[in-house]
Design a protein around this motif. Sequence first.
Motif, PDB file in Angstrom:
ATOM      1  N   HIS A  23     -68.778-100.558 -14.275  1.00 45.50           N
ATOM      2  CA  HIS A  23     -68.343 -99.788 -13.113  1.00 45.50           C
ATOM      3  C   HIS A  23     -68.930-100.337 -11.823  1.00 45.50           C
ATOM      4  CE1 HIS A  23     -67.474 -96.184 -15.973  1.00 45.50           C
ATOM      5  NE2 HIS A  23     -66.534 -97.111 -16.002  1.00 45.50           N
ATOM      6  N   ALA A  24     -70.109-100.945 -11.905  1.00 42.91           N
ATOM      7  CA  ALA A  24     -70.661-101.609 -10.723  1.00 42.91           C
ATOM      8  C   ALA A  24     -69.757-102.756 -10.290  1.00 42.91           C
ATOM      9  CB  ALA A  24     -72.071-102.113 -11.018  1.00 42.91           C
ATOM     10  N   LEU A  25     -69.279-103.527 -11.269  1.00 42.15           N
ATOM     11  CA  LEU A  25     -68.393-104.652 -10.954  1.00 42.15           C
ATOM     12  C   LEU A  25     -67.077-104.168 -10.366  1.00 42.15           C
ATOM     13  CD1 LEU A  25     -67.852-107.695 -11.105  1.00 42.15           C
ATOM     14  CD2 LEU A  25     -66.948-107.329 -13.417  1.00 42.15           C
ATOM     15  N   ILE A  26     -66.474-103.182 -11.011  1.00 43.64           N
ATOM     16  CA  ILE A  26     -65.194-102.664 -10.524  1.00 43.64           C
ATOM     17  C   ILE A  26     -65.369-102.015  -9.154  1.00 43.64           C
ATOM     18  CG2 ILE A  26     -63.350-101.001 -10.969  1.00 43.64           C
ATOM     19  CD1 ILE A  26     -63.941-101.499 -13.995  1.00 43.64           C
ATOM     20  N   GLY A  27     -66.424-101.208  -9.005  1.00 43.50           N
ATOM     21  CA  GLY A  27     -66.692-100.581  -7.716  1.00 43.50           C
ATOM     22  C   GLY A  27     -66.943-101.595  -6.622  1.00 43.50           C
ATOM     23  N   GLY A  28     -67.662-102.673  -6.964  1.00 38.34           N
ATOM     24  CA  GLY A  28     -67.931-103.717  -5.981  1.00 38.34           C
ATOM     25  C   GLY A  28     -66.669-104.394  -5.499  1.00 38.34           C
ATOM     26  N   VAL A  29     -65.806-104.768  -6.430  1.00 38.14           N
ATOM     27  CA  VAL A  29     -64.556-105.447  -6.051  1.00 38.14           C
ATOM     28  C   VAL A  29     -63.657-104.517  -5.236  1.00 38.14           C
ATOM     29  CG1 VAL A  29     -62.432-106.475  -6.962  1.00 38.14           C
ATOM     30  CG2 VAL A  29     -64.638-107.041  -8.003  1.00 38.14           C
ATOM     31  N   VAL A  30     -63.587-103.249  -5.638  1.00 37.87           N
ATOM     32  CA  VAL A  30     -62.760-102.292  -4.891  1.00 37.87           C
ATOM     33  C   VAL A  30     -63.334-102.062  -3.498  1.00 37.87           C
ATOM     34  CG1 VAL A  30     -62.023 -99.874  -4.788  1.00 37.87           C
ATOM     35  CG2 VAL A  30     -61.826-101.158  -6.927  1.00 37.87           C
ATOM     36  N   GLY A  31     -64.668-101.915  -3.400  1.00 33.78           N
ATOM     37  CA  GLY A  31     -65.294-101.691  -2.097  1.00 33.78           C
ATOM     38  C   GLY A  31     -65.050-102.840  -1.135  1.00 33.78           C
ATOM     39  N   ALA A  32     -65.200-104.074  -1.625  1.00 31.77           N
ATOM     40  CA  ALA A  32     -64.955-105.239  -0.776  1.00 31.77           C
ATOM     41  C   ALA A  32     -63.478-105.339  -0.393  1.00 31.77           C
ATOM     42  CB  ALA A  32     -65.398-106.510  -1.505  1.00 31.77           C
ATOM     43  N   THR A  33     -62.593-104.982  -1.312  1.00 31.98           N
ATOM     44  CA  THR A  33     -61.157-105.027  -1.022  1.00 31.98           C
ATOM     45  C   THR A  33     -60.787-104.015   0.062  1.00 31.98           C
ATOM     46  OG1 THR A  33     -60.682-105.724  -3.296  1.00 31.98           O
ATOM     47  CG2 THR A  33     -58.854-104.792  -2.020  1.00 31.98           C
ATOM     48  N   LEU A  34     -61.371-102.833  -0.022  1.00 30.38           N
ATOM     49  CA  LEU A  34     -61.066-101.792   0.966  1.00 30.38           C
ATOM     50  C   LEU A  34     -61.512-102.199   2.367  1.00 30.38           C
ATOM     51  CD1 LEU A  34     -61.953 -98.533  -1.002  1.00 30.38           C
ATOM     52  CD2 LEU A  34     -59.680 -99.302  -0.303  1.00 30.38           C
ATOM     53  N   VAL A  35     -62.728-102.720   2.497  1.00 30.09           N
ATOM     54  CA  VAL A  35     -63.223-103.074   3.825  1.00 30.09           C
ATOM     55  C   VAL A  35     -62.456-104.262   4.392  1.00 30.09           C
ATOM     56  CG1 VAL A  35     -65.044-104.728   3.229  1.00 30.09           C
ATOM     57  CG2 VAL A  35     -65.369-103.193   5.164  1.00 30.09           C
ATOM     58  N   ALA A  36     -61.872-105.068   3.487  1.00 25.42           N
ATOM     59  CA  ALA A  36     -61.072-106.209   3.939  1.00 25.42           C
ATOM     60  C   ALA A  36     -59.603-105.833   4.147  1.00 25.42           C
ATOM     61  CB  ALA A  36     -61.160-107.333   2.914  1.00 25.42           C
ATOM     62  N   ALA A  37     -59.291-104.531   4.004  1.00 26.27           N
ATOM     63  CA  ALA A  37     -57.922-104.032   4.159  1.00 26.27           C
ATOM     64  C   ALA A  37     -56.976-104.660   3.143  1.00 26.27           C
ATOM     65  CB  ALA A  37     -57.410-104.273   5.585  1.00 26.27           C
TER      66      ALA A  37
END
Length: 335
Positions: A109-123
């Motif tokens: 979940h850390a990996l998935i959360g990390g990728v999603v978080g970076a994707t969101l901030v990058a729009a």
Amino acid sequence: MSPELIAVLAVILVALVFDYTNGFHDAANAIATSISTRALTPGVALGMAAIGNFIGAHFGAEVAKTVGSGLVNLPTGRASLAIVFAGVLGAITWNLITWYFGLPSSSSHALIGGVVGATLVAAGEVLWGGILSDVVVPMILSPVVGFVLGYLVMLLVLWIFRNGHPGKLNRGFRWAQTASAAAMSVGHGMQDAAKTIGIIVLALYVGGYQSDAETIPEWAFWTSATVLALGTYAGGWRIIRTLGRKIIDLRPPEGFAAETVASGVLYFNALVLGAPISTTHTITSAIMGVGATKRLSAVRWGVAGNIVGAWILTFPAAGSIAALFYLIVRPLFAT
């Protein structure tokens, strides 16, 4: 060497660093119960877990495809590689924080959360339908199933062996734990090595070196499996102590029941559903369910509460850290 190739290699390298931290962070998933019940010595347990992880990685293709193509939709190019790079860095950082405090949080979940978080901030585009069906629902259900099955399987064990001699039963279940711990190790490899494989495939796709995010090159299996095995062999003793000693006082029958239930849940999700579930959540909840057969007070709910708190924090924490990393590393991946 082209800038694109350098960027792809950088993402693959950081993914393998995550893989290694995943190994020592989640080594407890497979071996904590066996060590705490003295069914296996620490060295034998770690070696067996490393081999099991290596074998299991080759059966995790469906989980890898889910991670590589079912969570975010990124266009090709170095800008997308920056997102993946930052997402993995966020996961590594959260792994190290929870390892330091001995909290068995979910590397997955850390990996998935990390990728999603970076994707969101990058729009970028997050596939929320895939997140809901393949991550959120299994995240909720797998601990519930682990707890309930742990409770029921332990009741069955107690009933079957109700007239057995405690000393002989403990010796017998120590041998049985060799098999259940091995099964747990293979299940961990199916899940956790596969997630790194998914990131490698995603990097190859967005870097333009592969036409899709589902085809897995054979070298990705071997590389991820080897690094995860090495990380597992390094051991994560802080978390091993938490899982093996601080939730309940485990004996060999409880250890066998918890490992058998957890490995079954992992196999079903990896081979049938292709869902990237948390091995940490599954084994921890199974241990709690097994312990509850004694009496509810046998489970140290304060420790369990801290673990659940870490579970809840993992997605937003890893995502927030990854978002910060993205802002830092984005200029390095500029075209």
